[in-house]
Enzyme design. Structure first.
Site: not given
Ligand SMILES: C[S@@+](CC[C@H](N)C(=O)[O-])C[C@H]1O[C@@H](n2cnc3c(N)ncnc32)[C@H](O)[C@@H]1O
Length: 395
Positions: A100
């Site tokens: 992000s």
């Molecule tokens: C914007 S990214 C996260 C950014 C991260 N916190 C970083 O520091 O890089 C969103 C993440 O949420 C994950 N995600 C989506 N649905 C999810 C779920 N049901 N449980 C856990 N993770 C999930 C996606 O695979 C993705 O990797």
């Protein structure tokens, strides 16, 4: 705050800009300085390029300078497309994992208000950068991060170990939280939600905080909800702190609305009327305006699609998610706005009434709204949690 390749403020320069903008608080500055985002980014990545207005492929091997410049810019960087199905260098269809924007990361960490010794559950590990920042501040043993995607979870685990902060990364559906690590003092989601799971309230201690990008299917925009868990652990409530856009929790993504499943003939099949609303007042300028957010809180089960403006005309479509009702408003420069509506729901009437309510309440911004979640469902409120109205959320 986004750097162009020429500006290149570097890690320290970006930190100063984030501090000047008030998003990087002094208590997070040491973690920012010690944990560079670049340590968590893959060799091939797709940063958002403001000039180009799209994600661009950048390879560390082929263009290390550009790679570093984007890593140290306030831009979101896609690290996975199409749930890992995408191959090749060019961007895929749907961004499904990313690092992000640093300004968003630190806004949310500020909202999280951690204290020494706090235990934190993060949902959405992504690259692992946010987990590493938390671990730097609280100790790796106090952070658990859940990631739904196996490949993403593996890469983050490796990056965290390489960096010397061996945070526990659990591969699984973060909607269930992670019971084995509970109780937590804080829960933070880094993916957008349409429904906040009751499990998170159960796993967070009374008085603990849940910080989550939340929104309705009306649009893609979310707002960060900062919810305090009640003493009995049965509800959580709090204000929104500002707009944000996140990729959605995997199971809560809205599949694209298929126009022809609603409108089989032409727009003229709908009942027509005019409305005094004009484009500027209705769309309120910004892409993720408080106006659109408010309409989503007031009009249940509805998707808005704003079309491109062509030859002075901009159609705005409304699709019901509970049946096949639709409406279309045609905004045209210098003319009265014409509306067509079709189906059991009179969607434009609903949206226009919500617009009038928003105007009459002083055009509230995101931060005057709040959210309450309990066993009975989700509730929205304006200024006063005791005057909440029920929301329809996907289960
Ligand atoms: C914007 S990214 C996260 C950014 C991260 N916190 C970083 O520091 O890089 C969103 C993440 O949420 C994950 N995600 C989506 N649905 C999810 C779920 N049901 N449980 C856990 N993770 C999930 C996606 O695979 C993705 O990797």
């Amino acid at each position: 705050m986004t750097a162009t390749r020429q500006e290149r403020p570097g890690h320290a320069g970006l930190g100063q800009a984030l501090m000047a903008a008030g998003v990087l608080s002094s208590d997070w500055a040491p973690a920012y300085a010690a944990v560079p985002r670049g340590a968590f980014l893959p060799e091939l990545m797709w940063p958002w390029d403001v000039g180009a207005g799209r994600s661009v492929a950048v390879s560390r091997v082929e263009d290390p300078e550009a790679w570093q410049a984007y890593a140290e810019s306030d831009c979101p960087i896609v690290t996975q497309w199409d749930d890992g199905e995408h191959t090749g260098t060019e961007p895929g269809a749907v961004a499904t994992s990313s690092a992000s924007m640093p300004s968003v990361v630190f806004r949310m960490l500020r909202d999280l208000d951690v204290r020494p010794g706090d235990r934190v559950l993060e949902v959405g590990t992504g690259t692992g950068w946010n987990a590493a920042l938390l671990a730097h501040r609280l100790g790796a043993g106090n952070v658990v991060s859940v990631e739904v995607d196996g490949g993403v979870a593996d890469a983050a685990r490796k990056a965290l170990e390489r960096f010397g902060v061996p945070v526990e990364v659990v591969q699984g559906d973060g909607f269930d939280g992670w019971d084995r690590g509970a109780p937590y003092d804080r829960v933070v989601a880094t993916c957008g939600l349409r429904a906040v799971p009751v499990a998170w309230m159960r796993q967070c201690r009374p008085g603990g905080l849940i910080v989550v990008p939340w929104g309705t299917h009306f649009g893609n925009g979310d707002a960060v909800a900062r919810l305090t868990v009640a003493e009995d652990g049965r509800s959580a409530s709090g204000p929104f702190t500002g707009p944000v856009e996140f990729m959605k929790l995997r199971a809560q993504r809205l599949p694209p609305v298929v126009h022809r499943e609603y409108v089989s003939g032409s727009v003229a099949d709908g009942d027509t009327r005019t409305t005094p609303l004009v484009e500027e007042a209705f769309l309120d300028g910004e892409r993720f305006s408080a106006h659109g957010f408010a309409l989503g809180l007031l009009v249940p089960d509805c998707r808005q699609v704003v079309a491109w403006k062509e030859d002075g005309a901009r159609p705005v479509w409304l699709y019901s998610l509970s049946d096949r009702s639709w409406a279309c408003a045609q905004f045209r420069d210098g003319e009265r706005t014409r509306v067509w509506q079709h189906g059991r729901r009179r969607l434009w009437d609903e949206v226009e009434a919500a617009h009038v309510w928003w105007q009459e309440n002083g055009r509230p911004g995101h931060d005057r709204f709040g959210l309450t979640v309990d066993d009975g469902g989700h509730w929205a409120w304006l200024d006063d949690p005791s005057r909440a109205w029920p929301l329809s959320v996907p289960v």
